[in-house]
Design an enzyme around this catalytic site. Sequence first.
Site, PDB file in Angstrom:
ATOM      1  N   CYS A   1     -12.880   0.813   8.545  1.00 48.72           N
ATOM      2  CA  CYS A   1     -12.033   0.319   7.459  1.00 48.72           C
ATOM      3  C   CYS A   1     -12.093   1.244   6.246  1.00 48.72           C
ATOM      4  CB  CYS A   1     -12.500  -1.069   7.004  1.00 48.72           C
ATOM      5  SG  CYS A   1     -12.648  -2.271   8.335  1.00 48.72           S
ATOM      6  N   SER A   2     -10.947   1.436   5.596  1.00 47.67           N
ATOM      7  CA  SER A   2     -10.959   2.154   4.328  1.00 47.67           C
ATOM      8  C   SER A   2     -11.628   1.252   3.288  1.00 47.67           C
ATOM      9  CB  SER A   2      -9.539   2.510   3.895  1.00 47.67           C
ATOM     10  OG  SER A   2      -8.746   1.354   3.809  1.00 47.67           O
TER      11      SER A   2
ATOM     12  N   LYS B   1      -9.921   6.655   4.508  1.00 48.88           N
ATOM     13  CA  LYS B   1     -11.225   6.271   5.043  1.00 48.88           C
ATOM     14  C   LYS B   1     -12.391   6.789   4.192  1.00 48.88           C
ATOM     15  CE  LYS B   1     -14.197   4.649   7.601  1.00 48.88           C
ATOM     16  NZ  LYS B   1     -14.876   4.554   6.311  1.00 48.88           N
TER      17      LYS B   1
ATOM     18  N   HIS C   1      -9.289   4.220  -1.030  1.00 51.74           N
ATOM     19  CA  HIS C   1      -7.928   3.691  -0.940  1.00 51.74           C
ATOM     20  C   HIS C   1      -7.635   2.735  -2.100  1.00 51.74           C
ATOM     21  CE1 HIS C   1      -4.226   2.204   0.576  1.00 51.74           C
ATOM     22  NE2 HIS C   1      -4.668   1.270   1.383  1.00 51.74           N
TER      23      HIS C   1
ATOM     24  N   CYS D   1       0.829  -1.214   0.000  1.00 53.89           N
ATOM     25  CA  CYS D   1       0.000   0.000   0.000  1.00 53.89           C
ATOM     26  C   CYS D   1       0.858   1.256   0.000  1.00 53.89           C
ATOM     27  CB  CYS D   1      -0.946  -0.013   1.183  1.00 53.89           C
ATOM     28  SG  CYS D   1      -1.893  -1.534   1.246  1.00 53.89           S
TER      29      CYS D   1
END
Lengths: 129, 383
Positions: free
Chosen positions: B204-205, B327, B331, B83
């Site tokens: 969670c994103s 968020k 992402h 990431c």
Amino acid sequence: MITARYHREIPQRYRLEAGKCKKCGFIAFPHRLVCPKCKSQDFETIRLSDEGKILTFTIVRVASDKFSKQTPFAVGIVELKEGVKLTTQIADVDVDKLEIGQKVKIVFRKIQEDGKAGILCYGYKAVLI
Amino acid sequence: MRDVVVIGAGMTKFGELWDKSIKDIFVEASLKAIKDSGVDHIDSIYVGAMSSGLFVGQEHLGAILADYLGMNPVPATRVESACASGGAAFRQAYLEVASGASEIVLAGGVEKMNDGADVTEVLATAADQEYEVYQGITFPGLYAMIAKAHMHQYGTTREQLAAVAVKNHRNGSKNKNAQFGFEVTPEQVMKSTMVSDPLRLLDCSPVTDGGAAVIVASMDVAKKLNKNFVRVIASAQASDTIALHSRESFTTLNSVVKAAEKAYRMAGIKPTDLNLCEVHDCFTIAEIVVSEDLGFFEKGKGGEAVLNGLTSIESGKIPINTSGGLKSKGHPVGATGIAQIIELFEQLNGKAGGRQVKNARIGMAQNMGGSGASSVIHILEVK
């Protein structure tokens, strides 16, 4: 799961074998070729103890497809007596009653199935003592 | 090394872009960045992408994207650091210009996550496949174990985790490119579906398609073009163990601490000199831990800080994730590190609209791979 890969990990998965650095005593699980502490490349094989305690954990309620039939299941980081830490499922437990610090022992279990015709994959899980 | 500046930026809307391919997404973002910068050519391309092979079955991204951007025979290379791929790609572009090897480099990032792959399984390849993922752990699960340890050790609360999501969605509601640009309440966060205890869906994103690109150039080029530019005053990267369980602490991300030390030293500044910071909030707990590890708050106080509003745009202390963060903005893993740079570029040029931080001069972008095995930090400044 490629069977060759599965086969070469049997010492760790079935017998909890680790590498102990002969120079500084660092225990690498799984074994490594270079000691991350002292850079030595001289290791001996040891067998880890199968008792430890839960340092942290979670309950996986949404899993990858491969594990989706097992949800919810608990996964934790367990510290064994030698100080080695490993990620492992915590089995045979009411997942809502788990706590950090609980004592566990390591047992041999089936971990996953590689589809309908693939191999069965075994390894370690933790159960509460 | 010589001065390096960012002179243009472009991104796609983040979201579920079912009608667009990975090539469409990258080319759209890149064309916007090239147009914004005013350059008539580029010397090379770096593209950050985490797992195009597993998401859409396409490797060799550098070449295919240069081809579709109409840039052959410009050299193009894909950079992968999970990431943190976008941040790592930006760093390669920075180093190439700083070294004098190139004058103008395009640093892009892209990910096409909504194309049928088992996203949970693909993302998990950023962890230790043989000793973490084999046991069924997921990325929400790994960060959940960090959260559990942080709550146990420092008393971080469920409300504090929710405050991260609430703040970032509030910021994201002012970002037209955000995937989920709407506000959420603490109650909505704390009642959302449990994913991996104690993390819920709104911790969670999201899963996102998107692309982002910036043009990195030498000061000479910037002056000739007479464009708004921001200077890169620090570029740092650090690594930690791939497996969370191998670390001495689960509540400190050492790669963040080490990369931050280097970045502050290189820029010659302290954490209090920063006017804003984009951090890698892949999960609410990540923002709390990182805000401590970057030196904004004492260890264990990050949760309290966000709940007390110290990281909001208006606070004045240290606005975090003014873009909405991973968020709310979304992402698309490989694009995230570049999108963070774009937010700094806009903020430092005073073009962030409703989410503008007043008098923003210095900003930081912290991009992270896996459960913190890679961390890339950049600091940008406008004179």
